[in-house]
Design a protein around this motif. Sequence first.
Motif, mmCIF file in Angstrom:
data_model
loop_
_atom_site.group_PDB
_atom_site.id
_atom_site.type_symbol
_atom_site.label_atom_id
_atom_site.label_comp_id
_atom_site.label_asym_id
_atom_site.label_seq_id
_atom_site.Cartn_x
_atom_site.Cartn_y
_atom_site.Cartn_z
ATOM 1 N N SER A 455 5.451 -2.726 -4.561
ATOM 2 C CA SER A 455 4.376 -3.483 -3.919
ATOM 3 C C SER A 455 3.385 -2.531 -3.271
ATOM 4 O O SER A 455 3.704 -1.369 -2.984
ATOM 5 C CB SER A 455 4.936 -4.441 -2.848
ATOM 6 O OG SER A 455 5.838 -5.369 -3.412
ATOM 7 N N ILE A 456 2.152 -3.020 -3.039
ATOM 8 C CA ILE A 456 1.161 -2.268 -2.266
ATOM 9 C C ILE A 456 0.634 -3.164 -1.147
ATOM 10 O O ILE A 456 0.724 -4.395 -1.219
ATOM 11 C CB ILE A 456 -0.019 -1.790 -3.141
ATOM 12 C CG1 ILE A 456 -0.692 -2.979 -3.841
ATOM 13 C CG2 ILE A 456 0.433 -0.746 -4.137
ATOM 14 C CD1 ILE A 456 -1.997 -2.612 -4.541
ATOM 15 N N GLN A 457 0.093 -2.546 -0.120
ATOM 16 C CA GLN A 457 -0.498 -3.286 0.988
ATOM 17 C C GLN A 457 -1.915 -3.723 0.619
ATOM 18 O O GLN A 457 -2.621 -3.019 -0.113
ATOM 19 C CB GLN A 457 -0.526 -2.430 2.250
ATOM 20 C CG GLN A 457 0.857 -1.991 2.741
ATOM 21 C CD GLN A 457 1.765 -3.161 3.030
ATOM 22 O OE1 GLN A 457 1.380 -4.075 3.781
ATOM 23 N NE2 GLN A 457 2.957 -3.161 2.439
ATOM 24 N N ARG A 458 -2.342 -4.891 1.137
ATOM 25 C CA ARG A 458 -3.710 -5.389 0.906
ATOM 26 C C ARG A 458 -4.363 -5.669 2.261
ATOM 27 O O ARG A 458 -4.513 -6.831 2.668
ATOM 28 C CB ARG A 458 -3.690 -6.649 0.033
ATOM 29 C CG ARG A 458 -3.067 -6.493 -1.340
ATOM 30 C CD ARG A 458 -3.712 -5.433 -2.193
ATOM 31 N NE ARG A 458 -5.115 -5.608 -2.464
ATOM 32 C CZ ARG A 458 -5.629 -6.141 -3.581
ATOM 33 N NH1 ARG A 458 -4.814 -6.560 -4.524
ATOM 34 N NH2 ARG A 458 -6.942 -6.240 -3.735
ATOM 35 N N PRO A 459 -4.769 -4.639 2.994
ATOM 36 C CA PRO A 459 -5.415 -4.829 4.298
ATOM 37 C C PRO A 459 -6.840 -5.383 4.136
ATOM 38 O O PRO A 459 -7.449 -5.245 3.066
ATOM 39 C CB PRO A 459 -5.427 -3.425 4.886
ATOM 40 C CG PRO A 459 -5.470 -2.523 3.699
ATOM 41 C CD PRO A 459 -4.650 -3.211 2.647
ATOM 42 N N ARG A 460 -7.367 -5.972 5.209
ATOM 43 C CA ARG A 460 -8.738 -6.477 5.167
ATOM 44 C C ARG A 460 -9.732 -5.325 5.079
ATOM 45 O O ARG A 460 -10.718 -5.405 4.368
ATOM 46 C CB ARG A 460 -9.017 -7.335 6.411
ATOM 47 C CG ARG A 460 -10.321 -8.119 6.339
ATOM 48 C CD ARG A 460 -10.376 -9.145 7.458
ATOM 49 N NE ARG A 460 -9.268 -10.088 7.367
ATOM 50 C CZ ARG A 460 -9.246 -11.142 6.555
ATOM 51 N NH1 ARG A 460 -10.265 -11.368 5.743
ATOM 52 N NH2 ARG A 460 -8.216 -11.950 6.544
ATOM 53 N N GLU A 461 -9.454 -4.251 5.814
ATOM 54 C CA GLU A 461 -10.296 -3.063 5.757
ATOM 55 C C GLU A 461 -9.411 -1.823 5.724
ATOM 56 O O GLU A 461 -8.354 -1.799 6.344
ATOM 57 C CB GLU A 461 -11.237 -2.998 6.977
ATOM 58 C CG GLU A 461 -12.292 -4.067 7.019
ATOM 59 C CD GLU A 461 -13.218 -3.903 8.208
ATOM 60 O OE1 GLU A 461 -13.055 -2.906 8.951
ATOM 61 O OE2 GLU A 461 -14.093 -4.759 8.408
ATOM 62 N N MET A 462 -9.906 -0.792 5.022
ATOM 63 C CA MET A 462 -9.188 0.480 4.954
ATOM 64 C C MET A 462 -9.700 1.396 6.060
ATOM 65 O O MET A 462 -10.903 1.474 6.315
ATOM 66 C CB MET A 462 -9.391 1.160 3.601
ATOM 67 C CG MET A 462 -8.813 0.394 2.426
ATOM 68 S SD MET A 462 -7.019 0.402 2.383
ATOM 69 C CE MET A 462 -6.707 2.129 2.051
ATOM 70 N N THR A 463 -8.779 2.064 6.714
ATOM 71 C CA THR A 463 -9.151 3.046 7.728
ATOM 72 C C THR A 463 -8.754 4.431 7.236
ATOM 73 O O THR A 463 -7.653 4.634 6.749
ATOM 74 C CB THR A 463 -8.443 2.754 9.069
ATOM 75 O OG1 THR A 463 -7.037 2.763 8.855
ATOM 76 C CG2 THR A 463 -8.882 1.400 9.616
ATOM 77 N N GLY A 464 -9.678 5.378 7.332
ATOM 78 C CA GLY A 464 -9.379 6.737 6.891
ATOM 79 C C GLY A 464 -9.621 6.909 5.398
ATOM 80 O O GLY A 464 -9.978 5.974 4.676
ATOM 81 N N GLU A 465 -9.413 8.109 4.909
ATOM 82 C CA GLU A 465 -9.658 8.455 3.513
ATOM 83 C C GLU A 465 -8.486 8.019 2.633
ATOM 84 O O GLU A 465 -7.329 8.108 3.040
ATOM 85 C CB GLU A 465 -9.862 9.969 3.386
ATOM 86 C CG GLU A 465 -10.248 10.429 2.000
ATOM 87 C CD GLU A 465 -10.468 11.937 1.941
ATOM 88 O OE1 GLU A 465 -10.635 12.467 0.832
ATOM 89 O OE2 GLU A 465 -10.454 12.574 3.020
ATOM 90 N N GLU A 466 -8.809 7.537 1.449
ATOM 91 C CA GLU A 466 -7.772 7.125 0.500
ATOM 92 C C GLU A 466 -6.998 8.351 0.016
ATOM 93 O O GLU A 466 -7.594 9.337 -0.404
ATOM 94 C CB GLU A 466 -8.414 6.406 -0.689
ATOM 95 C CG GLU A 466 -7.421 5.851 -1.682
ATOM 96 C CD GLU A 466 -8.098 5.107 -2.802
ATOM 97 O OE1 GLU A 466 -8.043 3.860 -2.827
ATOM 98 O OE2 GLU A 466 -8.695 5.772 -3.669
ATOM 99 N N VAL A 467 -5.674 8.300 0.108
ATOM 100 C CA VAL A 467 -4.834 9.424 -0.287
ATOM 101 C C VAL A 467 -4.120 9.079 -1.594
ATOM 102 O O VAL A 467 -3.318 8.141 -1.655
ATOM 103 C CB VAL A 467 -3.788 9.760 0.808
ATOM 104 C CG1 VAL A 467 -2.906 10.920 0.354
ATOM 105 C CG2 VAL A 467 -4.480 10.081 2.124
ATOM 106 N N VAL A 468 -4.423 9.847 -2.642
ATOM 107 C CA VAL A 468 -3.812 9.626 -3.952
ATOM 108 C C VAL A 468 -2.459 10.331 -4.004
ATOM 109 O O VAL A 468 -2.309 11.461 -3.523
ATOM 110 C CB VAL A 468 -4.729 10.148 -5.070
ATOM 111 C CG1 VAL A 468 -4.063 9.994 -6.437
ATOM 112 C CG2 VAL A 468 -6.059 9.423 -5.045
ATOM 113 N N SER A 469 -1.473 9.664 -4.590
ATOM 114 C CA SER A 469 -0.142 10.252 -4.740
ATOM 115 C C SER A 469 -0.221 11.538 -5.566
ATOM 116 O O SER A 469 -0.824 11.556 -6.648
ATOM 117 C CB SER A 469 0.786 9.251 -5.429
ATOM 118 O OG SER A 469 1.918 9.887 -5.962
#
Length: 609
Positions: A455-469
């Motif tokens: 599963s992944i999280q689905r927040p209303r807004e993202m905080t901070g930079e997206e970190v790719v695995s």
Amino acid sequence: MENPNNSREATLPDPSSPPPPPRSTSSSGLPFSKNKCAICLDEIRKEDGKAIFTAECSHSFHFDCITSNVKHGNRICPLCRTEWKQVPLFVDNRVPAPTFPVQTGFEDDEPLVVQNGQPSGVAAAHRQALEIKLLPQVSAVEKSVARGDFAVLVHLKAAEGVSDDNDRPETRAPLDLIAVLDVSGSMEGTKLHLLKNAVAFVIDNLGERDRLSVIAFSSGARRLFPLRLMSERGKRQAIQAVNSLVAGGGTNIAEGLKIGARVIADKRWKNPVSGMMLLSDGQDNFTLSRSHSHSQVRLRADYESLLPSSRIPIHTFGFGVDHDAELMHTISQVSSGTFSFIETETVIRDAFAQCIGGLLSVVVLDQVVEIECLHEEGLKISSIKAGSYRSRVSSDGRTAKIDVGDMYAEEERDFLVILEIPRCDDESMPLVKIRCVYKDAVSREIVRMESEELSIQRPREMTGEEVVSVEVDRQLNRFLVSEAMSEARVLADGGDLEGAVGVLRNRERELAETQSARARDGLCLSLSSELGALQERMSSRRMYERSGRAYAFSSMSSHSAQRATARWPVCGSAAPQAYQTSSMARMVSRSQELGIKTPKPSPARRDRS
């Protein structure tokens, strides 16, 4: 399935590149200069004082080069495949090419030792042979965002082997091995000696429950040694048969494959693991179509029909600078094997050692991975990045399958499932789960496994930079580098070496900027090293023809199958050896500890060459 290597364009020259006059066409479909000898690739110049032979098909060669070629029975033009009625004079025809008697059946394989209806020595499974892990490209995606290219990594890892020591045969699955060996005239001398040495090493490292059959081919083919258990007596007989090999005649790879397939099809008993090792140092000058148009397309289909119907992996070895790398790569790819490029004669035993180290450590057989989407609305599988492994996505995009086949101890397989992710109002979103079905190679039990839901999280807004695995990033790099190698190889075959080098250079630069490369990931270091080595081998047409094409095919084979292949840098070099397992490394070390002893040619042989 992602398989860029099977396109017709990959085998044909670039029609937009006007060839410099005068040019002819080689057997690979590429333009070839009439001012060059097709055998040594040096310029043909009258001022050199070298004798020149012009064949009835109008192609010219250095006299010494072509007489060395035809003295072993080869009367086929290396360029156009015309069969010559007249050959150069002063060819020693007193030494006839070996003739092989017709063999009708091979139902004489040595029986396996059976106790209570089961082959002896089969141990019960005490642990799971496979681990499964699922990883998303990122751990969270905003509710309002839809993604069409979201990658999920399916990571499989085989358990460590209990032992590859023949003193404890019950701890590993026994092997049926078919060795198909080129003994054409070009193998005469040091090459044949080193081949015998390498096969003797393989024989010495097989266990008493393993079986071996040896097939030799030149102008024809014959089974030299039936499928026999490698007891002490069996090993002595096998080595005696291999030592009897003599070189002579042309190169008929197809006949060697046909006999190998017959040995597999006719055997009455079956060890759990089967494999074939096919070595050749030349072009098949018996089976190739003589028609110039689409000859490579027909050739590929013809060879597929010769492979064993039971679909065992065929690990091919291109020996030296004159072998048909594209054909050997195609045979290995269609059969789920690997293609190794043996550029230097002295490493042939190391190449065989690495291959046998894997075959003697198989822990998983006939593995199939099933992928299922979980979220009910809008979630679909758009594609599977599986390299050379066959994959298929259902028509509704909700399920997919990957045929993984066998895995050696400690081997890893990584596949990328590309998803279409819809917008979602929930706080979290289930993506996929997978099921694996395989046969345990040691216990021979069918095992079914199921992963946890991803599963992944689905927040209303993202905080901070997206970190790719990092794990997903490194596998994306592997696929991108493989695609660049394939594209560069096609450009180089079409005559555009500058464009080919440009593709590799751009990919190397982009690779260096990725997250996994900056983290000094081992696979990325290996990918960067190979991109650099391939650029060097595309620096000139001569360099590319001699080693660049074969190196590219061997690298592509390794990365698409995620399995170690022998190529330069060779085993034991300082460069990272991608996908090499502990069992492979131990076997290579065992080979290298023996050292290399090459025979000194007699004065008579020196004169003949």
